[in-house]
Scaffold this motif. Structure first.
Motif, short mmCIF file in Angstrom:
data_model
loop_
_atom_site.label_atom_id
_atom_site.label_comp_id
_atom_site.label_asym_id
_atom_site.label_seq_id
_atom_site.Cartn_x
_atom_site.Cartn_y
_atom_site.Cartn_z
N CYS A 144 -53.89 -17.59 31.59
CA CYS A 144 -52.68 -17.54 32.41
C CYS A 144 -53.01 -18.10 33.80
O CYS A 144 -54.19 -18.15 34.19
N CYS A 173 -45.81 -17.65 31.85
CA CYS A 173 -45.35 -16.57 30.96
C CYS A 173 -44.00 -16.04 31.43
O CYS A 173 -43.10 -15.76 30.62
N CYS A 179 -52.46 -17.62 27.34
CA CYS A 179 -51.19 -17.72 28.04
C CYS A 179 -50.09 -18.08 27.03
O CYS A 179 -50.11 -19.16 26.43
N VAL A 180 -49.13 -17.18 26.87
CA VAL A 180 -48.06 -17.41 25.89
C VAL A 180 -47.03 -18.40 26.45
O VAL A 180 -46.16 -18.89 25.72
N CYS A 188 -48.11 -14.19 35.47
CA CYS A 188 -48.31 -15.63 35.26
C CYS A 188 -46.96 -16.37 35.33
O CYS A 188 -45.99 -15.96 34.68
ZN ZN Z 1 -49.41 -17.02 31.06
#
Ligand code: ZN
Ligand code: ACM
Length: 686
Positions: free
Chosen positions: A284, A339, A295-296, A336
């Motif tokens: 992130c 995110c 990090c999504v 983040c």
């Molecule tokens: Zn992230």
């Protein structure tokens, strides 16, 4: 369940003589057929009659297995196979009938899975005596999934180790090996799409593993490795190994010949420090607390995992892929920017929904490839994907909830089936990862006890062996056997007729067989068993005492904890309900009301202590006495002396003599700055 009910009703009239049949798992139904036996010799003859898929492979197995059978038109063993032996069942799930009589041995089964299991029964019978008594065995599995999970990350165990375990799993009629091959500490599979992972993240600082330092500290092994398949490297404090694709193919083929499915686990989105070490770009953009997630909000990270999953799904024929989903430390996602942007765009209210978004995306990808996703029970958080199968590990509640919701579930509760826990009194055992689950505790688990509907969604059971504390192969086996025998029996044998003493005597025999075959088993014949102090009620000053627990600064009401004054001290199993009080707060106060003023001579308490797990008896304990519940006087009871080099799980008593008239006893303790978890089983007042 359907199968075993069927067998039970059809065989209700026959006698079931459990201890007469030294086989694990206990067959569904066994009956003697008069006096007499057949000597089953190595190299004896067989025929395969009828047709079903896998005939050639089965024939090969028969000729290569320890019986070394040979084909002949005058067979000792006749395998009769075909759909007419389905007996109304759905598929070749492993059911078989074995008839041993004057004319020889006949095995009837729909397909070769059943025939294979009949051979495993014969192998176990033969291990106790080559003279197989005349009998009929009608047998079928209770559950479709009878598994073990091997954590090959925390400590690497090579290909040959796995092949060896597949033989014993087959003998136990277990049919799933779940391979945990990626995690924080390493990445143990070499893939064409991401070779850097195995090359740069399969070798770590062995100090981490041997001392179990709580912080991740890898110095990766950057020089080129002359990798030899199945070898564990431990050079100059750098430790590791990985499976090549050829290793995996060999494992899969060996398992398939033993009717065992290999399910790979690729951890997503947590337990990914090894990935983040090699690909820091997947972090992130802001850090907040512990890192173990990618990090999504980063599309490249998704592309990486799609690529990895594609290759893994092509390599492993299993219909399932396990994607972890557990213990994702989500705090980075809350700060983040990428995110947060993802959450905004997708309308997700918090980090739990973000985790759910991630799992759903991975699920759609897996489903688009014709496969099915399994995840640990955290995949329930923030909403579960509709196709997902849940592995219930944090006790049984996640599994029970998932079954209610109509999801398929595999029960693998850490309260019963975590094989990295001690299996006997900790003072006589090698260091283990958590408190104690004896063979009896494992055996006594009944997966259907709390399920009243949707039972078809309970796919089965699985034991998990995490390897933080397990350095070498023989210790890994030691932790597996005989507890895996108990899981195999629960997975296969009918619920009715479960009997621990009967099982234990068969387990003792099978341990002898397995040891003769080169497996290192726990010495069940010298089991110390439960902590002796835990079984008997100690004298109490009164039976009427009440205990109320207050934790943290904002807890003014407290909670009743009658088990703290019931006179029963804690046993080795910290997960046993209503015995241990578990708290995560630093400050705990326990108030005991004796009901009336009494002369008090002794006050004390029992705490669990497991230093290396940061689960410690408190250094700072104080006992107070009061006659009126308002004015408390501190006693001179000394505090615990905690030696700094203790490692093993233990139970410690703090206490001392007092002499006062009091109705109220107060115990206050503080776990200190670094220790956040405490367990107390009893406050002793006399
Ligand atoms: Zn992230
Ligand atoms: C687990 O033990 N974290 C699945």
């Amino acid at each position: 369940m359907f199968l075993t009910n069927f067998l039970f009703s059809s065989l209700a009239a026959l006698t079931i003589l459990l201890t007469d049949i030294p086989v694990i798992p206990r067959p569904a139904a066994y009956s003697a057929r008069g006096k007499g036996s057949i000597t089953l010799e190595k190299g004896c003859s067989y025929t395969l009659e009828g047709q079903a898929p896998g005939k050639e492979a089965f024939s090969e197995y028969l000729e290569e297995c320890e019986l070394a059978l040979r084909k002949s038109s005058r067979p000792v063993i006749r395998f009769k196979t075909g759909p007419k032996f389905l007996n109304g069942r759905k598929a070749d799930d492993g059911a078989y009938t074995l008839e041993v009589g004057r004319k020889g041995i006949t095995v009837l089964s729909a397909g070769y899975t059943g025939a294979f299991y009949a051979v495993q029964t014969l192998l176990q019978l033969r291990a106790s005596s080559p003279d197989i008594p005349f009998c009929t065995i009608e047998d079928a599995p209770r559950f479709a999934h009878r598994g073990l999970m091997f954590d090959m990350v925390r400590h690497f165990h090579g290909k040959d180790f796995i092949l060896k375990q597949l033989d014993l799993m087959a003998l136990l009629k277990m049919n799933v090996l779940h391979l945990h091959i990626t995690d924080d500490q390493a990445w143990r599979i070499e893939l064409d799409c991401a070779p850097e992972m195995a090359h740069e993240a399969a070798f770590g600082d062995s100090l981490y593993f041997h001392t179990m330092l709580p912080r991740f500290s890898q110095k990766f092994f950057h020089e080129p490795v002359n990798y030899v398949s199945g070898t564990v490297y431990d050079r100059g404090g750098v430790y590791g190994g990985y499976y090549s694709k050829d290793d995996i193919k060999e494992i899969i083929a060996y398992a398939a010949a033993r009717h065992i499915d290999i399910i790979p686990e690729i951890e997503i989105p947590g337990h990914n420090r090894a990935l983040l070490h090699v690909h820091p770009e997947f972090f992130c953009d802001r850090k907040h607390g512990v890192d173990n997630v990618f990090c999504v909000g980063n599309e490249d990270a998704f592309s990486f995992f799609f690529k990895v999953l594609d290759e893994v799904m092509e390599l492993f024929p299993s219909q399932y892929v396990h994607i972890g989903g557990d213990e994702a430390r989500k705090s980075n996602w809350t700060v983040c920017s990428r995110c947060r942007e993802r959450m905004r765009k997708e309308g997700l209210k918090d980090e739990f929904e973000l985790q759910s978004y991630c799992i759903r995306r991975i699920d759609s990808f897996i489903v688009s490839r014709g496969k099915k996703l399994i995840g640990w029970d955290e995949i329930l958080e923030g909403g579960i994907s509709e196709n997902a199968t849940v592995m219930s590990w944090r006790g049984t509640s996640g599994g029970l909830k998932s079954i209610q919701m109509g999801h398929d579930v595999i029960m693998t509760p850490n309260t019963r089936y975590y094989l990295d826990y001690y299996q006997d009194a900790p003072w006589k055992e090698p260091l283990a990862f958590s408190s104690c689950l004896t063979l009896k505790t494992v055996y006594d688990y009944e997966p259907e006890a709390e399920i009243s509907e949707n039972t078809d969604h309970l796919l089965g059971v699985q034991g998990n062996l995490w390897s933080e504390c397990i350095v070498d192969d023989s210790q890994y086996e030691y932790m597996l056997y005989p507890r895996a025998f108990a899981i195999a029996e629960t997975g296969w044998s009918p619920r009715e007729g479960k009997d621990y003493e009967d099982f234990r005597s068969r387990a003792l025999s099978l341990c002898v067989t397995a040891s003769a075959g080169g497996y290192k088993c726990f010495d069940l014949s010298h089991e110390a068993g439960e902590r002796p102090e835990a079984g008997v009620q100690i004298p109490r000053i009164t039976n009427e005492a009440r205990a109320v627990v207050y934790t943290g600064s904002d807890d003014s009401t407290g909670r009743e904890a009658p088990f703290l004054v019931d006179g029963f001290l804690g046993g080795w199993n910290l997960k046993a309900d209503s015995v241990w009080l578990y708290t995560r707060q630093r400050n705990v106060t326990i108030d005991i009301d004796l009901g009336e003023v009494k002369t008090v001579h002794y006050v004390g308490a029992e705490f669990a202590d497991f230093n290396i797990r940061r689960l410690c008896a408190p250094q700072d304990t104080e006992f107070f006495l009061s006659a009126d519940g308002v004015n408390y006087e501190k006693t001179a009871v000394p505090q615990l002396h905690l030696s700094p080099d203790r490692r093993h799980f233990n139970i410690l008593t703090v206490g001392g003599t007092v002499s006062a008239k009091a109705r109220y006893v107060r115990l206050r303790y503080n776990t200190g700055d670094t220790i956040v978890r405490s367990h107390i089983s009893e406050v002793i007042v006399n």
